[in-house]
Design an enzyme around this catalytic site. Structure first.
Site, PDB file in Angstrom:
ATOM      1  N   HIS A  41      -9.238  50.319 -29.038  1.00  0.00           N
ATOM      2  CA  HIS A  41      -9.452  49.005 -29.649  1.00  0.00           C
ATOM      3  C   HIS A  41     -10.022  48.068 -28.592  1.00  0.00           C
ATOM      4  O   HIS A  41      -9.344  47.743 -27.619  1.00  0.00           O
ATOM      5  CB  HIS A  41      -8.123  48.465 -30.186  1.00  0.00           C
ATOM      6  CG  HIS A  41      -8.251  47.196 -30.964  1.00  0.00           C
ATOM      7  ND1 HIS A  41      -7.189  46.643 -31.658  1.00  0.00           N
ATOM      8  CD2 HIS A  41      -9.299  46.353 -31.165  1.00  0.00           C
ATOM      9  CE1 HIS A  41      -7.592  45.528 -32.249  1.00  0.00           C
ATOM     10  NE2 HIS A  41      -8.864  45.327 -31.954  1.00  0.00           N
ATOM     11  N   GLU A  68     -11.748  50.874 -32.785  1.00  0.00           N
ATOM     12  CA  GLU A  68     -11.191  49.795 -33.589  1.00  0.00           C
ATOM     13  C   GLU A  68     -11.782  48.481 -33.098  1.00  0.00           C
ATOM     14  O   GLU A  68     -11.762  48.207 -31.895  1.00  0.00           O
ATOM     15  CB  GLU A  68      -9.667  49.746 -33.463  1.00  0.00           C
ATOM     16  CG  GLU A  68      -8.961  50.962 -34.024  1.00  0.00           C
ATOM     17  CD  GLU A  68      -7.457  50.868 -33.874  1.00  0.00           C
ATOM     18  OE1 GLU A  68      -6.758  51.580 -34.603  1.00  0.00           O
ATOM     19  OE2 GLU A  68      -6.985  50.089 -33.022  1.00  0.00           O
ATOM     20  N   HIS A 208       0.167  52.529 -37.189  1.00  0.00           N
ATOM     21  CA  HIS A 208       0.765  51.279 -36.730  1.00  0.00           C
ATOM     22  C   HIS A 208       2.290  51.395 -36.757  1.00  0.00           C
ATOM     23  O   HIS A 208       2.898  51.526 -37.807  1.00  0.00           O
ATOM     24  CB  HIS A 208       0.337  50.058 -37.553  1.00  0.00           C
ATOM     25  CG  HIS A 208       0.502  48.775 -36.783  1.00  0.00           C
ATOM     26  ND1 HIS A 208      -0.392  48.367 -35.816  1.00  0.00           N
ATOM     27  CD2 HIS A 208       1.463  47.835 -36.801  1.00  0.00           C
ATOM     28  CE1 HIS A 208       0.004  47.220 -35.298  1.00  0.00           C
ATOM     29  NE2 HIS A 208       1.138  46.881 -35.879  1.00  0.00           N
TER      30      HIS A 208
END
Length: 255
Positions: A41, A68, A208
């Protein structure tokens, strides 16, 4: 079941001291040999990983890379061309991604089209609700990644001592029966969302807050083909090493 290792938390350790150790590329090499893809990310504020990390991983690490990023960071995705881009929401003040992507953003259709024109797979990180699944199909995403954060938080409140610590979430300080009901409701949302997504020919991932204790319920949802897991693997690696931490997770998600 496929495993994507999110190596952001290696970068968190590096940035804690603002030095070049631990080496994110070394973590990427090791993860690439054990997992099915690497997830990274790159945030707008570059607080953890940055575009140089992304460039090096894509240049030297011959594996599937899942980037991400927010819609506003799409220029880097188009420049570096990872295998997949997962579009996520982003707030500067958040510790981690707090919710699913807003699919009513006017820019979204254009961004997806640009990525697809560059042969980049598109995944949308969304909350588990049927409306967003249907919208994802209309937007012609290749993947959806179901946000398992609420499930993970409820699980922690029910099966760990987190509610006796400073990390307790006020809204989850409830009786065990209430938490059990909430947990089953959230699992049902995940099951229904995954089922609808598969029926609409969307590839289904999830991630997550998943860890070595709570992952089994998600593995049991057969429509989910891939999990992206980071913090718990890196946390486990502090005690057993990154290789063993990844292999232990692989064993848990094997079908």
């Amino acid at each position: 079941m496929l495993l994507g290792v999110n190596i952001d938390h290696i970068a968190v350790l590096r940035e804690a001291r603002k030095v070049n150790d631990p080496d994110l590329l070394e973590a990427a090499f090791l993860s690439a040999n054990l997992a099915d893809q690497i997830t990274i990310h790159v945030r707008e504020d570059r607080r953890h990983a940055n575009e140089k990390d992304l460039e090096n991983i894509l240049k030297y690490c011959k594996c599937v890379v899942n980037l991400e990023c927010s819609i506003d960071m799409i220029e880097y995705a188009l420049k570096y061309k990872p295998s997949r881009v997962t579009l996520v929401p982003e707030k500067r003040q958040e510790l981690t991604t707090e919710g699913g992507l807003n699919l009513n953003n006017d820019k979204l259709q254009e961004v997806i089209l640009k990525l697809k024109q560059e042969q980049i797979e598109v995944s949308l990180f969304i909350d588990p609700n049927l409306e967003d699944i249907e919208k994802s199909s209309l937007l012609k995403a290749d993947f959806i990644e179901l946000h398992t954060g609420l499930y993970a938080n409820i699980y922690n409140a029910l099966y760990t001592n987190i509610n006796q610590t400073s990390y307790a979430l006020p809204e989850l300080i409830l009786s065990k029966n209430e938490l059990k009901k909430l947990l089953e409701n959230e699992l049902q949302r995940l099951r229904q969302s995954a089922s609808l997504a598969k029926s609409l020919n969307l590839n289904v991932a999830a991630g997550h807050g998943l860890n070595y204790k709570n992952v089994k319920n998600i593995v049991d949802i057969l429509e989910i083909k891939e999990l992206n897991i980071g913090q718990s693997i890196v946390a486990r690696s502090v005690f057993v090493g990154l290789e063993k931490a990844i292999l232990e997770m692989r064993a848990l998600i094997k079908r």
